[in-house]
Design a protein around this motif. Structure first.
Motif, PDB file in Angstrom:
ATOM      1  N   UNK A  29      53.860 -57.680 -28.005  1.00 51.96           N
ATOM      2  CA  UNK A  29      53.280 -57.802 -29.339  1.00 51.96           C
ATOM      3  C   UNK A  29      53.678 -59.134 -29.938  1.00 51.96           C
ATOM      4  N   UNK A  30      52.670 -59.935 -30.233  1.00 50.15           N
ATOM      5  CA  UNK A  30      52.877 -61.217 -30.877  1.00 50.15           C
ATOM      6  C   UNK A  30      52.739 -61.039 -32.388  1.00 50.15           C
ATOM      7  N   UNK A  31      53.307 -61.933 -33.185  1.00 52.91           N
ATOM      8  CA  UNK A  31      53.211 -61.806 -34.641  1.00 52.91           C
ATOM      9  C   UNK A  31      51.759 -61.738 -35.106  1.00 52.91           C
ATOM     10  N   UNK A  32      51.455 -60.752 -35.932  1.00 51.51           N
ATOM     11  CA  UNK A  32      50.122 -60.616 -36.482  1.00 51.51           C
ATOM     12  C   UNK A  32      49.103 -60.007 -35.542  1.00 51.51           C
ATOM     13  N   UNK A  33      49.554 -59.610 -34.356  1.00 47.48           N
ATOM     14  CA  UNK A  33      48.639 -59.030 -33.376  1.00 47.48           C
ATOM     15  C   UNK A  33      49.069 -57.621 -33.008  1.00 47.48           C
ATOM     16  N   UNK A  34      48.141 -56.867 -32.455  1.00 43.59           N
ATOM     17  CA  UNK A  34      48.456 -55.521 -32.010  1.00 43.59           C
ATOM     18  C   UNK A  34      49.213 -55.580 -30.681  1.00 43.59           C
ATOM     19  N   UNK A  35      49.955 -54.527 -30.439  1.00 44.33           N
ATOM     20  CA  UNK A  35      50.647 -54.426 -29.163  1.00 44.33           C
ATOM     21  C   UNK A  35      49.614 -54.282 -28.051  1.00 44.33           C
ATOM     22  N   UNK A  36      49.861 -54.989 -26.940  1.00 47.92           N
ATOM     23  CA  UNK A  36      48.882 -54.957 -25.855  1.00 47.92           C
ATOM     24  C   UNK A  36      49.553 -54.677 -24.521  1.00 47.92           C
ATOM     25  N   UNK A  37      48.795 -54.076 -23.651  1.00 47.66           N
ATOM     26  CA  UNK A  37      49.252 -53.743 -22.305  1.00 47.66           C
ATOM     27  C   UNK A  37      49.421 -55.011 -21.483  1.00 47.66           C
ATOM     28  N   UNK A  38      50.510 -55.056 -20.704  1.00 41.12           N
ATOM     29  CA  UNK A  38      50.759 -56.186 -19.818  1.00 41.12           C
ATOM     30  C   UNK A  38      50.695 -55.745 -18.361  1.00 41.12           C
ATOM     31  N   UNK A  39      51.462 -54.713 -18.013  1.00 39.39           N
ATOM     32  CA  UNK A  39      51.514 -54.269 -16.622  1.00 39.39           C
ATOM     33  C   UNK A  39      52.084 -52.867 -16.552  1.00 39.39           C
ATOM     34  N   UNK A  40      51.762 -52.172 -15.467  1.00 46.78           N
ATOM     35  CA  UNK A  40      52.306 -50.836 -15.241  1.00 46.78           C
ATOM     36  C   UNK A  40      52.541 -50.636 -13.757  1.00 46.78           C
ATOM     37  N   UNK A  41      53.506 -49.781 -13.465  1.00 46.72           N
ATOM     38  CA  UNK A  41      53.793 -49.442 -12.075  1.00 46.72           C
ATOM     39  C   UNK A  41      53.905 -47.939 -11.965  1.00 46.72           C
ATOM     40  N   UNK A  42      53.169 -47.376 -11.002  1.00 46.49           N
ATOM     41  CA  UNK A  42      53.156 -45.937 -10.824  1.00 46.49           C
ATOM     42  C   UNK A  42      54.393 -45.475 -10.043  1.00 46.49           C
ATOM     43  N   UNK A  43      54.579 -44.170  -9.983  1.00 42.01           N
ATOM     44  CA  UNK A  43      55.722 -43.624  -9.271  1.00 42.01           C
ATOM     45  C   UNK A  43      55.673 -44.000  -7.795  1.00 42.01           C
ATOM     46  N   UNK A  44      54.453 -44.194  -7.249  1.00 39.51           N
ATOM     47  CA  UNK A  44      54.320 -44.500  -5.824  1.00 39.51           C
ATOM     48  C   UNK A  44      54.318 -45.997  -5.543  1.00 39.51           C
ATOM     49  N   UNK A  45      54.514 -46.802  -6.579  1.00 41.22           N
ATOM     50  CA  UNK A  45      54.593 -48.243  -6.400  1.00 41.22           C
ATOM     51  C   UNK A  45      53.300 -48.987  -6.677  1.00 41.22           C
ATOM     52  N   UNK A  74      50.579 -50.873  -8.628  1.00 39.88           N
ATOM     53  CA  UNK A  74      50.743 -51.686  -9.831  1.00 39.88           C
ATOM     54  C   UNK A  74      49.396 -52.064 -10.442  1.00 39.88           C
ATOM     55  N   UNK A  75      49.442 -52.299 -11.739  1.00 40.72           N
ATOM     56  CA  UNK A  75      48.273 -52.731 -12.493  1.00 40.72           C
ATOM     57  C   UNK A  75      48.733 -53.818 -13.466  1.00 40.72           C
ATOM     58  N   UNK A  76      47.957 -54.879 -13.544  1.00 45.86           N
ATOM     59  CA  UNK A  76      48.291 -55.989 -14.428  1.00 45.86           C
ATOM     60  C   UNK A  76      47.091 -56.329 -15.292  1.00 45.86           C
ATOM     61  N   UNK A  77      47.341 -56.674 -16.535  1.00 45.26           N
ATOM     62  CA  UNK A  77      46.272 -57.132 -17.407  1.00 45.26           C
ATOM     63  C   UNK A  77      45.684 -58.411 -16.833  1.00 45.26           C
ATOM     64  N   UNK A  78      44.409 -58.617 -17.065  1.00 46.53           N
ATOM     65  CA  UNK A  78      43.732 -59.787 -16.503  1.00 46.53           C
ATOM     66  C   UNK A  78      44.408 -61.087 -16.892  1.00 46.53           C
ATOM     67  N   UNK A  79      44.923 -61.152 -18.125  1.00 45.42           N
ATOM     68  CA  UNK A  79      45.471 -62.419 -18.599  1.00 45.42           C
ATOM     69  C   UNK A  79      46.833 -62.761 -17.975  1.00 45.42           C
ATOM     70  N   UNK A  80      47.408 -61.846 -17.184  1.00 42.14           N
ATOM     71  CA  UNK A  80      48.664 -62.156 -16.504  1.00 42.14           C
ATOM     72  C   UNK A  80      48.541 -62.096 -14.988  1.00 42.14           C
ATOM     73  N   UNK A  81      47.393 -61.701 -14.488  1.00 43.80           N
ATOM     74  CA  UNK A  81      47.232 -61.598 -13.041  1.00 43.80           C
ATOM     75  C   UNK A  81      47.486 -62.942 -12.362  1.00 43.80           C
TER      76      UNK A  81
END
Length: 121
Positions: free
Chosen positions: A39-55, A57-64
């Motif tokens: 979350x940046x100042x003045x902006x909403x919290x946004x998803x960056x990345x996630x990792x499942x129990x089995x490994x 992974x998912x990444x937001x396009x802007x960090x891929x």
């Protein structure tokens, strides 16, 4: 008491790297998805990345291609390796555990307190 504690934030020059860590205590998250949000100042919290129990992974396009999420279940810890940082990556980064809905929604049961990442141009 369940706690998620982030560390590794700080000030870095554009193009530099940081590695964030999220250490969990109070319960094991080895069977749960874990995520990173920001979350940046003045902006909403946004998803960056996630990792499942089995490994998986998912990444937001802007960090891929720049950020990589990983986990060490033996240490009950999740990491976010951030390379080629840009000024627009500056934000408070939050670790989250056990999503109630989708991995990219902010419906996680557990949240850390956040760690500040500042990127100078």
């Amino acid at each position: 008491q369940v706690q998620l504690v982030e560390s590794g934030g700080g000030l870095v020059q554009a193009g530099g790297s940081l590695r964030l860590s999220c250490a969990a205590s109070g319960r094991t998250f080895s069977r749960d998805a874990m995520g990173w949000f920001r979350q940046a100042p003045g902006k909403e919290r946004e998803f960056v990345a996630a990792i499942m129990w089995n490994g998986n992974t998912y990444h937001a396009d802007f960090v891929k291609g720049r950020f990589t999420i990983s986990r060490d279940n033996a240490k009950n810890t999740v990491y976010l390796q951030m390379n080629s940082l840009k000024p627009e990556d500056a934000a408070v980064y939050y670790c989250a555990g056990r999503p109630v809905r989708g991995y990219d929604s902010d419906s996680y049961d557990y949240w850390g307190q956040g760690t500040q990442v500042t990127v100078s141009s």
